[in-house]
Design a protein around this motif. Sequence first.
Motif, mmCIF file in Angstrom:
data_model
loop_
_atom_site.group_PDB
_atom_site.id
_atom_site.type_symbol
_atom_site.label_atom_id
_atom_site.label_comp_id
_atom_site.label_asym_id
_atom_site.label_seq_id
_atom_site.Cartn_x
_atom_site.Cartn_y
_atom_site.Cartn_z
ATOM 1 N N PHE A 216 127.333 59.704 -75.684
ATOM 2 C CA PHE A 216 128.202 58.621 -75.210
ATOM 3 C C PHE A 216 128.412 58.705 -73.700
ATOM 4 O O PHE A 216 128.464 57.678 -73.015
ATOM 5 N N ILE A 217 128.544 59.903 -73.170
ATOM 6 C CA ILE A 217 128.688 60.059 -71.718
ATOM 7 C C ILE A 217 127.448 59.513 -71.001
ATOM 8 O O ILE A 217 127.543 58.873 -69.955
ATOM 9 N N MET A 218 126.273 59.759 -71.579
ATOM 10 C CA MET A 218 125.042 59.204 -71.011
ATOM 11 C C MET A 218 125.113 57.679 -70.993
ATOM 12 O O MET A 218 124.755 57.034 -69.998
ATOM 13 N N LEU A 219 125.570 57.104 -72.101
ATOM 14 C CA LEU A 219 125.695 55.645 -72.180
ATOM 15 C C LEU A 219 126.699 55.134 -71.155
ATOM 16 O O LEU A 219 126.441 54.138 -70.462
ATOM 17 N N TYR A 220 127.835 55.791 -71.046
ATOM 18 C CA TYR A 220 128.878 55.355 -70.114
ATOM 19 C C TYR A 220 128.350 55.330 -68.687
ATOM 20 O O TYR A 220 128.591 54.374 -67.938
ATOM 21 N N GLU A 221 127.612 56.363 -68.296
ATOM 22 C CA GLU A 221 127.098 56.414 -66.932
ATOM 23 C C GLU A 221 126.024 55.362 -66.688
ATOM 24 O O GLU A 221 125.896 54.842 -65.579
ATOM 25 N N VAL A 222 125.251 55.023 -67.716
ATOM 26 C CA VAL A 222 124.264 53.947 -67.579
ATOM 27 C C VAL A 222 124.974 52.614 -67.389
ATOM 28 O O VAL A 222 124.542 51.771 -66.582
ATOM 29 N N VAL A 223 126.081 52.397 -68.109
ATOM 30 C CA VAL A 223 126.875 51.171 -67.923
ATOM 31 C C VAL A 223 127.387 51.090 -66.492
ATOM 32 O O VAL A 223 127.314 50.034 -65.848
ATOM 33 N N GLU A 224 127.915 52.196 -65.979
ATOM 34 C CA GLU A 224 128.426 52.229 -64.601
ATOM 35 C C GLU A 224 127.323 51.884 -63.599
ATOM 36 O O GLU A 224 127.534 51.085 -62.687
ATOM 37 N N ALA A 225 126.157 52.505 -63.781
ATOM 38 C CA ALA A 225 125.044 52.245 -62.860
ATOM 39 C C ALA A 225 124.576 50.792 -62.957
ATOM 40 O O ALA A 225 124.256 50.164 -61.938
ATOM 41 N N TYR A 226 124.545 50.270 -64.175
ATOM 42 C CA TYR A 226 124.099 48.881 -64.392
ATOM 43 C C TYR A 226 125.047 47.900 -63.699
ATOM 44 O O TYR A 226 124.594 46.918 -63.085
ATOM 45 N N GLU A 227 126.343 48.168 -63.784
ATOM 46 C CA GLU A 227 127.326 47.299 -63.133
ATOM 47 C C GLU A 227 127.161 47.351 -61.612
ATOM 48 O O GLU A 227 127.269 46.328 -60.934
ATOM 49 N N GLN A 228 126.926 48.532 -61.079
ATOM 50 C CA GLN A 228 126.701 48.657 -59.634
ATOM 51 C C GLN A 228 125.452 47.896 -59.212
ATOM 52 O O GLN A 228 125.441 47.217 -58.178
ATOM 53 N N LEU A 229 124.400 48.010 -60.017
ATOM 54 C CA LEU A 229 123.146 47.311 -59.710
ATOM 55 C C LEU A 229 123.341 45.801 -59.784
ATOM 56 O O LEU A 229 122.885 45.063 -58.903
#
Length: 338
Positions: free
Chosen positions: A224-237
């Motif tokens: 889940f932490i991996m997923l959360y960080e991907v969401v954060e990166a996707y929002e920044q992108l």
Amino acid sequence: GRHEVRSWTTAAKQSLCFMWQKVKVQLMLSMSFLVAVCWYCRRLYSFLAQLLKRCSNYLQRKLIRNLSVLTEADLLGYSAREWKGETKQAKHMREAYEELFWSYHIKYLRQVRRDNYCVLRAVLFQIFSQGIPFPSWMKERDILKLPEKLLYSQGCNWIQQYSFGPERYTGPNVFGKLRKCMETLKTSWTEISATKDHEERGNMCNAVFSDESKEHKLYEAIKFIMLYEVVEAYEQLKNREEPIHNLFSLLLARDSSSDPLSFMMNHLNAIGDSICLDQVELFLLGYLLEVKIRVYRLHRFNTEEFQVNYPDDYRREWNEISLLTEDDRYYHIPLFRT
């Protein structure tokens, strides 16, 4: 007068003899009672010692049987058992193991249970057994709040489709289950990393990695932490904010994980069930846990890809852990001896 003295002396002797007879009987009874008590206590002690030994042996056998990371085994002995015969592949693998033994000083290994949590298990076991603390970013945030933050702050309703490895889809219960997973990870990591005694820390690790239910919660928390960080990166992108790390760009460039939802549905949900982490996700894992994961890929022996670091741009202050794999699917833990 002489007769009276003699009579008094005789009477005194008789009285003393009579009293001695009574005391003697009492003493003999007391001694017999003490002997009986000592004999009983000795038998009881012997019985309790045998019972404790049997219970200890039973628990030890059960622990060893359930332990998902086995005790250390001789590297070359393991190689000889696993790769018998004179086929090209068997010779290649034995040569690779010999290279590890002589050139890299890897004398032993710990076998890791071969399931689809294998790589997460091998990484997390080493983090715990070495007493590696929380990553710096985890110290600054309360990871228990990440599931709610993903839903309420970033509106990711699709998180209800998150699957817990073999458990598959869980619907509206997902938040409660994720919270329990995060609590298990935070509690276990905090307690074990705070334990300075190496032997005590090893016993705590063995207890965790012989409890399948607790293990799975740990791995699902990491997923889940991996997923959360991907969401954060996707929002920044998407919002064109600060540039994201190149590994997120690589991960989101795949057709199967072009956004967080597809990453979850096509990759994360299957980890622990039907697939393991792939190479890109190993980069992500090392980056998020702030550890340098050095992997010895035995099937790539005599190539530049025999030894690979995940991520390759690790920071010098990060702790290092090591894995060895024969097929990029199942991993074991190498142990170094000089």
